[in-house]
Design a protein around this motif. Structure first.
Motif, mmCIF file in Angstrom:
data_model
loop_
_atom_site.group_PDB
_atom_site.id
_atom_site.type_symbol
_atom_site.label_atom_id
_atom_site.label_comp_id
_atom_site.label_asym_id
_atom_site.label_seq_id
_atom_site.Cartn_x
_atom_site.Cartn_y
_atom_site.Cartn_z
ATOM 1 N N LEU A 80 0.192 -0.191 -31.656
ATOM 2 C CA LEU A 80 -0.214 -1.399 -31.065
ATOM 3 C C LEU A 80 -1.669 -2.197 -30.381
ATOM 4 N N GLN A 81 -1.266 -3.873 -30.964
ATOM 5 C CA GLN A 81 -2.674 -4.325 -30.695
ATOM 6 C C GLN A 81 -2.677 -5.283 -30.243
ATOM 7 N N ALA A 82 -2.874 -5.981 -29.618
ATOM 8 C CA ALA A 82 -2.282 -6.792 -28.851
ATOM 9 C C ALA A 82 -4.245 -7.996 -28.550
ATOM 10 N N ARG A 83 -4.208 -8.891 -29.559
ATOM 11 C CA ARG A 83 -5.079 -10.416 -28.574
ATOM 12 C C ARG A 83 -5.091 -11.519 -28.343
ATOM 13 N N GLY A 84 -5.539 -11.694 -27.341
ATOM 14 C CA GLY A 84 -5.966 -12.710 -26.560
ATOM 15 C C GLY A 84 -4.682 -13.195 -26.509
ATOM 16 N N ILE A 85 -3.046 -12.307 -25.732
ATOM 17 C CA ILE A 85 -2.456 -13.264 -25.771
ATOM 18 C C ILE A 85 -2.457 -14.271 -23.972
ATOM 19 N N GLY A 86 -2.057 -15.215 -24.203
ATOM 20 C CA GLY A 86 -1.958 -15.620 -22.933
ATOM 21 C C GLY A 86 -0.254 -17.037 -22.954
ATOM 22 N N LYS A 87 -0.075 -16.566 -21.688
ATOM 23 C CA LYS A 87 1.296 -17.772 -21.351
ATOM 24 C C LYS A 87 1.220 -17.848 -19.537
ATOM 25 N N SER A 88 1.440 -19.582 -20.035
ATOM 26 C CA SER A 88 1.333 -20.028 -18.702
ATOM 27 C C SER A 88 2.888 -21.017 -18.622
ATOM 28 N N PHE A 89 3.848 -20.606 -17.222
ATOM 29 C CA PHE A 89 4.526 -21.416 -16.409
ATOM 30 C C PHE A 89 4.767 -22.766 -15.331
ATOM 31 N N ALA A 90 4.283 -23.770 -16.291
ATOM 32 C CA ALA A 90 4.988 -24.694 -15.663
ATOM 33 C C ALA A 90 3.050 -24.688 -14.983
ATOM 34 N N GLY A 91 2.559 -24.898 -15.865
ATOM 35 C CA GLY A 91 1.070 -25.494 -15.670
ATOM 36 C C GLY A 91 0.094 -23.750 -14.718
ATOM 37 N N THR A 92 1.380 -23.080 -14.346
ATOM 38 C CA THR A 92 0.288 -21.731 -13.437
ATOM 39 C C THR A 92 0.164 -21.018 -14.539
ATOM 40 N N THR A 93 -0.707 -20.346 -15.085
ATOM 41 C CA THR A 93 -1.430 -19.528 -15.982
ATOM 42 C C THR A 93 -0.803 -17.923 -14.958
ATOM 43 N N ALA A 94 -0.071 -17.218 -16.210
ATOM 44 C CA ALA A 94 0.451 -15.637 -15.929
ATOM 45 C C ALA A 94 -0.678 -14.624 -16.302
ATOM 46 N N LEU A 95 -1.099 -15.282 -17.690
ATOM 47 C CA LEU A 95 -1.502 -14.333 -18.894
ATOM 48 C C LEU A 95 -3.154 -15.376 -19.320
ATOM 49 N N ALA A 96 -3.848 -15.206 -19.481
ATOM 50 C CA ALA A 96 -4.720 -15.602 -19.967
ATOM 51 C C ALA A 96 -5.706 -14.615 -20.384
ATOM 52 N N ASP A 97 -5.862 -14.566 -22.541
ATOM 53 C CA ASP A 97 -6.565 -14.095 -23.137
ATOM 54 C C ASP A 97 -7.029 -12.303 -22.807
ATOM 55 N N ASN A 151 0.856 -6.944 -7.671
ATOM 56 C CA ASN A 151 2.080 -7.753 -8.170
ATOM 57 C C ASN A 151 1.846 -9.467 -8.431
ATOM 58 N N GLY A 152 2.505 -9.559 -9.635
ATOM 59 C CA GLY A 152 1.729 -11.168 -10.194
ATOM 60 C C GLY A 152 0.615 -11.267 -11.234
ATOM 61 N N ALA A 153 -0.162 -9.881 -10.955
ATOM 62 C CA ALA A 153 -1.228 -9.776 -12.111
ATOM 63 C C ALA A 153 -0.624 -9.630 -13.778
ATOM 64 N N GLY A 154 0.869 -9.965 -13.470
ATOM 65 C CA GLY A 154 0.617 -10.341 -14.797
ATOM 66 C C GLY A 154 1.414 -9.286 -15.929
ATOM 67 N N LYS A 155 1.406 -8.077 -14.930
ATOM 68 C CA LYS A 155 2.116 -6.901 -16.137
ATOM 69 C C LYS A 155 3.671 -7.031 -16.928
ATOM 70 N N SER A 156 4.638 -7.039 -16.032
ATOM 71 C CA SER A 156 5.677 -7.730 -16.328
ATOM 72 C C SER A 156 5.771 -8.709 -17.768
ATOM 73 N N THR A 157 5.235 -10.171 -17.178
ATOM 74 C CA THR A 157 4.423 -10.990 -18.151
ATOM 75 C C THR A 157 4.384 -10.469 -19.186
ATOM 76 N N LEU A 158 3.323 -9.837 -19.886
ATOM 77 C CA LEU A 158 2.615 -8.416 -20.483
ATOM 78 C C LEU A 158 3.493 -8.527 -21.648
ATOM 79 N N VAL A 159 4.575 -7.768 -20.800
ATOM 80 C CA VAL A 159 6.078 -7.096 -21.248
ATOM 81 C C VAL A 159 6.923 -7.850 -22.128
ATOM 82 N N LYS A 160 6.824 -8.529 -21.306
ATOM 83 C CA LYS A 160 8.124 -9.242 -21.581
ATOM 84 C C LYS A 160 7.587 -9.766 -23.055
#
Lengths: 525, 327
Positions: free
Chosen positions: A28-45, A62-71
């Motif tokens: 598995l190779q993930a690169r530069g994954i970013g995700k935000s929810f309604a303006g709040t950044t959950a994951l960046a790069d 908690n809230g560091a972004g682990k579950s967002t990354l997994v999802k």
């Protein structure tokens, strides 16, 4: 910020070099994954590499972004930015089945085994071999057993699952995930509900899986498991990867420091605990309370004090606060709660005593969807704004305007649908419901007890600061505040003392001058 | 580093806010206009009065049902409760020789008691209201048959009783219209202006949050189901006055119609919420469709089909627009 990003990149490049030299295939190779929810950044790069035959720990507060990354990896969320490759092939999973097809399997925290079915039926659920439109049992059992044999599972697959232990169910659950023939296995808090013996059984099984060449992504709050069983570790902090490297090359305190960071921004804390109140025992004093699995040997909150409860998610904080608010059953040897000498029997009784709960999970437990700001604000004081059963519209509106003004709730007016408000403003409305009640009707003149369960969940930074100020204000006016939070920085920002839950028990109470995220993290582990 | 794909979040814009609130009212006006153009008789004062008299029973039953739905509960027993009260009032007058007010009072009371039973089943035994009231329907029908042997009660009632259906207030306004207006007004005030109403609506929006706000949610649900049965029982009495006989199966069709009216109402004014004023719009739409299709000589089966289609349309609109707890 740019500099830190560059530093992170360099670190990850370095770390990636280690297993590459060992010639392990990168699954598995993930690169530069970013995700935000309604303006709040959950994951960046976020970059992440997982190799065949290794177990990579993914840790973070908690809230560091682990579950967002997994999802994102397992297709439950789409990423806003970045790329994913499985075995060298780029994938863009749009739903979970896409990720499964690409060779990614997930075993979630809670077992998804159906207890009425046999082990074999569970393992083959959704993939039953069919002949002439009917399930062919013999093939089904044969396939399930072949799978079990391949991975060295020795559980009787022919009996119904309600006879199995939780540890065995967990292994079956993972076996079920393996039935899709994945190359990557994601385990989310796999030991959360297991006993020590069951945990050992599980890790033995996981070691076997590694030998079969699977890449395992292991998510856990339990640092000892990470250090005992994982090969490499990746640390997330506030949606960014701050470290990736071999477990052998890092120590537990270093990981904790990475998870927590060292900047604690809040500085304007002043204690407002009323030293001389005449009630030395406190407004809240509990002895030998038991609610669900949680044991509380002793807990005290005095007037003007803000007292925290720290624990990993689901450690029983919610049940504790709810039982104090009359909303959940519990047993206690000694209780002092406002003027009560026992736990309140109903929410209404608690409210009459000036005990107010701001529940966690706002949308499920606090907000009335589709109802107006006014209806939401007045839900806790209907009797106070009514006469002879009729709501007195004028005074009611006056209270609403007053609260909206005091809390600076951004809304177009009292009749606006509460769901159109931002999360922060919704949460202000939830607080406002009790501000409207304090000082009206029964409970007047009593110093209130505020029970706050994760009060800034899903609230943006600005509103968070306002809510902190509000909590301090209330404490200053003599309220006793008991606050549970998944964010330790929040407890540090607000509390005079923090009780820590460890192994279903409030074991320690950390005083203000010893509060630090490291300390709290150690105490709750 | 490989190419980064960035997408921007687009904010959902409430363009159709006005349409969402008043679309259903617009549809009612449109239906009115279409029938008015198609048939001159449709807009005649006598026909309009006729429509209003025809929908008065449905208005009363639907208003009660609205209170139940607003508090988050279904009441699938309204049709049979109306039927039971309808035959009871007929029997109590003609067989037992009771006076009009006593007969009316007792038959409405009987229906209301079934609502209390519904409420107890839902709050004490924790049976979902959908199931509890679904089961109460046949029970009410059984009581109905036990009372009348399954036969209609044909007798002449005291003349004053017919006044409920055919009388006029001040010589102009038909009594059933007045009753319907009074009932709608009372339920409107109850839901919107009273402490109980606020608590009911809060319970219907979020049971858990209502409980944690100190609202006695079980009391609310019990009262809501009781009021629903009360409205149904009242409707049943009005129905018997209109039919002139106590017919065991008379209430049957009112379940479907009142549910459709409430669902239609959930698409109006406050999308996603059951409101008394919304339900009234729903009732008017149903009344116009029935009457208009009749006037245009549409085949009898058409009315059934239109009813089904309207119900599906209403529910899909209500679900699309709001966060509703359907089952």
């Amino acid at each position: 910020m740019a500099a830190s990003r560059r530093a992170t990149k360099a670190a990850s490049a370095e770390a990636a070099a280690v297993p590459a030299s060992a010639a392990a295939e990168r699954v598995l190779q993930a690169r530069g994954i970013g995700k935000s929810f309604a303006g709040t950044t959950a994951l960046a790069d976020v970059d992440l590499d997982l190799h065949a035959g290794e177990m990579l720990a993914l840790v973070g507060a908690n809230g560091a972004g682990k579950s967002t990354l997994v999802k994102i990896i397992c297709g439950a969320f789409g990423a806003d930015a970045g790329t994913l490759e499985v075995g060298g092939r780029a994938i863009r999973p749009r739903r979970v089945s896409d990720a499964v097809a690409a060779g990614i399997a997930v075993a979630h925290q809670h077992v998804t085994i159906i207890r009425q079915l046999t082990g074999a039926e569970n393992v083959m659920l959704g993939r039953e071999p069919v002949r002439g439109g009917l399930i062919h049992d013999r093939t089904l059992v044969a396939r399930a057993e072949a799978l079990a044999q391949r991975f060295g599972v020795r559980i009787d697959l022919s009996c119904e699952c309600d006879r199995l232990s939780l540890g065995e169910l967990k292994i079956l659950d993972i076996l079920k995930a393996l039935a899709t023939g994945p190359r990557i296995l994601i385990l989310d808090e796999p030991t959360a509900s297991l006993t020590v013996a069951e945990t050992q059984l599980l890790f033995g099984f996981l070691a076997d899986l590694k030998r079969h060449g699977l890449g395992i992504l292991f998510i856990s709050h339990h640092m000892n498991e990470v250090f005992a069983h994982c090969d490499r570790i990746a640390v997330l902090k506030d949606g960014r990867k701050v470290h990736e490297g071999a477990v052998a090359e890092i120590t537990l305190p270093e990981v904790v420091r990475l998870m927590v960071g060292r900047t604690i921004e809040d500085t304007d804390w002043t204690s407002h605990a009323v030293a001389d109140t005449g009630d030395a025992d406190g407004v809240v004093a509990l002895g030998d309370l038991r609610v669900g699995r949680l044991e509380v040997p002793a807990l005290t909150v005095r007037r003007g004090e803000v007292v925290g409860i720290a624990g990993v998610l689901g450690a029983g904080q919610t049940a504790l606060l709810e039982c104090l608010a009359g909303a959940a059953p519990a047993t206690a040897a000694r209780v002092r709660l406002a003027s009560l000498r026992r736990l309140p029997r109903s929410v209404a009784e608690a409210i009459d005593q000036g005990i107010y709960l701001v529940a966690d999970d706002r949308l499920r437990k606090a907000i009335f969807r589709g109802l107006s700001v006014e209806e939401n604000l007045l839900a806790g004081s209907l009797a106070q704004v009514s006469r002879h059963g009729f709501v007195r519209t004028g005074p009611a509106r006056g209270i609403v305007r007053d609260i909206v003004g005091r809390l600076r709730v951004k809304c177009s007016g009292p009749t606006q649908d509460v769901m159109q408000l931002s999360g922060g403003n919704q949460q202000k409305v939830v607080f406002g419901r009790w501000l409207a009640r304090i000082g009206r009707g029964t409970g007047q003149g009593i110093s209130p007890v505020l029970l706050l369960d994760n009060p800034t969940e899903g609230v943006d930074v600005g509103a968070k600061a306002e809510i902190y100020a509000l909590i301090r204000d209330l404490a200053q006016q003599g309220a006793a505040v008991l606050i549970a939070s998944a964010e330790f920085s929040e407890l540090i920002a607000l509390c005079d003392r923090v009780y820590c839950i460890s192994e279903a028990r409030i074991a320690a109470c950390v005083p203000r001058d010893e509060l630090s995220e490291d300390r709290l993290l150690m105490e709750v582990n | 580093m490989s190419a980064t794909i960035a997408t921007r979040h687009s904010r959902r814009v409430d363009i159709g806010q006005l349409g969402a609130r008043y679309g259903t009212v617009g549809a009612a006006i449109l239906i009115f206009a279409v029938f008015a153009l198609a048939s001159a008789r449709f807009v005649s004062p006598s026909n309009i009065s006729n429509i209003l008299v025809q929908i008065s029973v449905l208005t009363v039953i639907s208003s009660g049902l609205t209170v139940a739905v607003a508090s988050g509960e279904f009441d699938l027993s309204v049709g049979q409760v109306a039927g039971l009260s309808g035959v009871l009032v007929a029997g109590l007058m003609s067989w037992s020789g009771l006076s009009i007010p006593v007969a009316i009072g007792l038959s409405i009371l009987a229906g209301t008691v079934l609502g209390i039973v519904n409420g107890v089943l839902v709050t004490r035994l924790r049976i979902p209201s959908l199931i509890a009231t679904l089961a109460m329907g046949p029970i009410a029908l059984g009581l109905n048959y036990a009372y009348d042997g399954g036969d209609s009660i044909y007798t002449s009632f005291p003349a004053m009783f017919y006044a409920i259906a055919t009388g006029h207030v001040l010589g102009v306004v038909p009594v059933p219209i007045v009753i319907a207006i009074v009932v709608v007004a009372a339920f409107y005030v109850l839901v919107n202006r009273t402490r109980l109403g606020r608590a009911l609506v809060a319970t219907g929006s979020n049971l858990q949050a209502a409980r944690l706000s100190g609202i006695n949610v079980n009391r609310c649900r019990l009262i809501a189901l009781t009021l629903s049965a009360f409205g149904a029982a009242m409707g049943g009495v009005m129905l018997t006055a209109r039919l002139g006989t106590g017919q065991p199966g008379a209430g049957e069709s009112y379940l479907m119609d009142s549910l459709t009216a409430v669902f239609l109402g959930m698409t109006a004014f406050k999308p996603g919420r059951a409101t008394v004023q919304g339900t009234l719009v729903g009732v008017i739409i149903i009344g116009m469709l029935d009457n208009g299709l009749n006037l245009l000589g549409a085949p009898f089966y058409m009315q059934n089909e239109v009813r089904g289609v309207v119900m599906i349309a209403a529910v899909s609109l209500a679900v699309l627009r709001g966060e509703i707890r359907f089952f």
